[in-house]
Design a protein around this motif. Structure first.
Motif, PDB file in Angstrom:
ATOM      1  N   THR A   1      38.573  45.057  41.228  1.00  0.00           N
ATOM      2  CA  THR A   1      38.920  43.842  40.497  1.00  0.00           C
ATOM      3  C   THR A   1      38.906  44.141  39.001  1.00  0.00           C
ATOM      4  O   THR A   1      38.327  45.133  38.551  1.00  0.00           O
ATOM      5  N   CYS A   2      39.542  43.269  38.247  1.00  0.00           N
ATOM      6  CA  CYS A   2      39.571  43.411  36.790  1.00  0.00           C
ATOM      7  C   CYS A   2      39.248  42.054  36.179  1.00  0.00           C
ATOM      8  O   CYS A   2      39.847  41.038  36.559  1.00  0.00           O
TER       9      CYS A   2
ATOM     10  N   VAL B   1      36.491  44.662  32.226  1.00  0.00           N
ATOM     11  CA  VAL B   1      35.733  45.368  33.263  1.00  0.00           C
ATOM     12  C   VAL B   1      36.640  45.582  34.463  1.00  0.00           C
ATOM     13  O   VAL B   1      37.287  44.634  34.942  1.00  0.00           O
ATOM     14  N   ARG B   2      36.683  46.823  34.938  1.00  0.00           N
ATOM     15  CA  ARG B   2      37.476  47.142  36.126  1.00  0.00           C
ATOM     16  C   ARG B   2      36.600  47.933  37.084  1.00  0.00           C
ATOM     17  O   ARG B   2      36.011  48.959  36.705  1.00  0.00           O
TER      18      ARG B   2
ATOM     19  N   ALA C   1      42.986  40.466  37.679  1.00  0.00           N
ATOM     20  CA  ALA C   1      43.714  41.309  38.637  1.00  0.00           C
ATOM     21  C   ALA C   1      42.747  41.707  39.742  1.00  0.00           C
ATOM     22  O   ALA C   1      41.532  41.773  39.531  1.00  0.00           O
ATOM     23  N   ALA C   2      43.296  41.978  40.929  1.00  0.00           N
ATOM     24  CA  ALA C   2      42.449  42.382  42.052  1.00  0.00           C
ATOM     25  C   ALA C   2      43.276  43.117  43.082  1.00  0.00           C
ATOM     26  O   ALA C   2      44.484  42.894  43.223  1.00  0.00           O
TER      27      ALA C   2
ATOM     28  N   PRO D   1      42.714  48.444  48.489  1.00  0.00           N
ATOM     29  CA  PRO D   1      41.584  48.078  47.626  1.00  0.00           C
ATOM     30  C   PRO D   1      41.684  48.614  46.216  1.00  0.00           C
ATOM     31  O   PRO D   1      41.094  48.042  45.293  1.00  0.00           O
ATOM     32  N   ASP D   2      42.411  49.712  46.010  1.00  0.00           N
ATOM     33  CA  ASP D   2      42.506  50.287  44.664  1.00  0.00           C
ATOM     34  C   ASP D   2      43.670  49.725  43.863  1.00  0.00           C
ATOM     35  O   ASP D   2      43.805  50.015  42.669  1.00  0.00           O
ATOM     36  N   GLY D   3      44.522  48.937  44.478  1.00  0.00           N
ATOM     37  CA  GLY D   3      45.641  48.351  43.761  1.00  0.00           C
ATOM     38  C   GLY D   3      45.167  47.193  42.897  1.00  0.00           C
ATOM     39  O   GLY D   3      44.084  46.640  43.098  1.00  0.00           O
ATOM     40  N   LEU D   4      45.981  46.845  41.925  1.00  0.00           N
ATOM     41  CA  LEU D   4      45.647  45.717  41.059  1.00  0.00           C
ATOM     42  C   LEU D   4      46.820  44.755  41.009  1.00  0.00           C
ATOM     43  O   LEU D   4      47.856  45.053  40.413  1.00  0.00           O
ATOM     44  N   ILE D   5      46.663  43.628  41.665  1.00  0.00           N
ATOM     45  CA  ILE D   5      47.674  42.583  41.657  1.00  0.00           C
ATOM     46  C   ILE D   5      47.280  41.559  40.596  1.00  0.00           C
ATOM     47  O   ILE D   5      46.147  41.063  40.605  1.00  0.00           O
ATOM     48  N   PRO D   6      48.158  41.248  39.640  1.00  0.00           N
ATOM     49  CA  PRO D   6      47.799  40.274  38.601  1.00  0.00           C
ATOM     50  C   PRO D   6      47.370  38.942  39.205  1.00  0.00           C
ATOM     51  O   PRO D   6      47.947  38.464  40.182  1.00  0.00           O
TER      52      PRO D   6
END
Length: 491
Positions: free
Chosen positions: A40-41, A122-123, A343-344, A350-355
């Motif tokens: 997550t971000c 934070v990511r 983003a998550a 799990p390592d992808g980041l979708i806005p």
């Protein structure tokens, strides 16, 4: 770090459990749903400058780092959670082995900051990135609030030293200690709080209270006794009885005795009454006595507006001691920092980041989506800040080429910049849980703050109706936000 004492009260506390309880219930929920390692971000930012000012001052990063480096659950923590009968033994075992492994970026302390730009990003794994919300917010909100208020007061003093005198009126011990730290970063000359000197190197200053004068048979004897102990740093409090009839005359007597003995008297302090009037009369009396070198210090519930008015009235004040209205930011005691997911990943990726975006009927609460970074653009000739731009993390602002500032509120209104420099505001602080940032000393942070303040136009620094400093979105970021808004509203 500025402090090294292993027995320090500030260094030994484990604050891992200083969280809103929902951080724990959500962490348990992520664990039970197989989302523990999903990336997550989060962005930490604020929405409004206190006191209707034009900017704020970022402070508290060193304490954020201390907290993140010492995250661990003790047996007492785990037993407390076990007794709540809400958490599985498997989840408690996960907490027992908890180790912070996120990436963190932050704006350096002392930087002038503006609403809606990411101060800390934070990511990392969902539980970790979510869990730290409370401590990050309370740390940054408090110190940035006090630094911002101190900056206003220091600017009102117009070059005269301002001392932070607020420990006894602060909201608790941490409010006093870290309030003094934040005030020094923003330009205060020192503090009355001795432990802030020991821990952080904020110069501790102070002389006497009214009780010292009351301890002796006469005011003159009290002044002489103090001057005997501190002949080369003698500042006398002259308002215990009557400033002009006894306080200043008795101080003059003692100062003349000090000078005759080869010492240099320092000053008088006025803590009550009509300070403008009393300071002008006291200045005349001191000068006529041949004590033009003696300074006049003013205290007593001061703030930026009172200080400004005193100087407009011609008050003869050389420095100020400011207490409760600084250390509590009495005029607006809340800094509205928030911590929002932007983003998550997913269980499948799990390592992808979708806005991600948060919507609201209140427009100010709609967030800017995606993994981002803030930039500051400076005029190459003057060195002054032009605007801040928030971009997606993989964007680069090339300052060797013309750049178009995109105004998201008025898409037809664009400004083409040339002859400018672009600077990323955030720097890496943690990489996979390892701190990669060397915290500067408090003096270095203070100097950095002064340098950065010099890049902000005076019009932005006004107390009333400051010029609006623009924090714009890059065109790719704005298009992402617009697409997400359109999609949600279409549904």
């Amino acid at each position: 770090m500025a402090h090294n004492a292993k027995d320090s009260m500030l260094a030994v506390r484990n604050l891992t459990m200083l969280v809103d309880f929902y951080e724990l219930t959500m962490a348990n929920g992520y664990f039970e749903n197989g989302l523990t390692e999903t990336t997550t971000c989060f962005d930490l930012f604020f929405r409004k400058v206190p006191d209707q000012g034009g900017f704020a001052i970022f402070a508290g990063l060193e304490q954020v780092i201390d907290f993140l480096q010492n995250l661990r659950f003790t047996e007492a923590d785990l037993q407390y959670l076990r007794e709540k009968k809400m958490f599985s033994e498997q989840f408690l075992a996960y907490l027992a082995d908890f180790k912070f492994s996120c990436d963190v970026w932050a704006i350096p302390e002392g930087t002038p900051i503006f609403p809606n730009e990411p101060l800390i990003t934070v990511r990392g794994p969902s539980i970790q990135a979510q869990f730290i919300e409370t401590m990050l917010l309370l740390t940054v909100n408090h110190q940035s609030l006090i630094a911002t208020k101190a900056s206003r007061i220091v600017r009102a003093a117009d070059g005269r030293p301002v001392m932070e005198f607020g420990s006894r009126r602060a909201q608790g011990s941490d409010g006093a200690v870290y309030g003094a730290r934040a005030a020094y970063i923003a330009g205060c000359a020192g503090t009355a709080c001795a432990i802030s000197d020991r821990e952080f190197g904020v110069p501790a200053l102070g002389t006497m209270a009214h009780s010292w004068v009351q301890m002796f048979p006469t005011e003159l004897e009290a002044f002489r006794a103090y001057a005997k102990v501190y002949p080369d740093s003698c500042t006398l409090l002259v308002d215990t009885f009557n400033v002009l009839k006894s306080g200043v005359p008795n101080a003059i007597t003692v100062f003349q005795e000090l000078k005759a003995a080869g010492h240099t008297p320092q000053g008088i302090r006025i803590d009550s009454g009509d300070i403008a009037y009393l300071s002008k009369k006291a200045r005349i009396m001191l000068d006529e006595a041949g004590l033009s070198e003696v300074k006049i210090v003013a205290s007593n519930s001061l703030d930026e507006y009172i200080i400004r008015d005193l100087l407009v009235q011609g008050a003869k004040i050389d420095s100020f001691g400011v207490g409760e209205r600084l250390v509590t930011s009495r005029s607006e005691p809340v800094f509205g920092g928030v911590y929002k997911m932007v983003a998550a990943g997913t269980k499948e990726n799990p390592d992808g980041l979708i806005p991600k975006i948060k919507l609201s009927e209140n427009a100010i609460k709609i967030t800017n989506p995606g993994f981002k970074t803030p930039w500051r653009l400076f005029d190459r000739e003057t060195g002054m800040a032009i605007a801040d731009v928030i971009t997606l993390a993989d964007e680069v602002i090339d300052d060797t080429q013309p750049y178009v500032i995109f105004d998201p509120e008025f898409t037809y209104k664009r400004k083409k910049l040339e002859n400018f420099t672009a600077k990323r505001l955030q720097v890496p602080v943690f990489e996979k849980g390892v701190c990669v940032y060397d915290c500067p000393s408090i003096q270095e942070i203070r100097s950095f703050c002064e340098e950065q303040m010099a890049t902000i136009w005076d019009e932005v620094k006004r107390f009333e109706n400051p010029h609006a400093y623009y924090v714009d979105l890059s065109e790719p970021l704005w298009k992402l936000k617009r697409e997400m808004l359109d999609r949600y509203f279409a549904e």
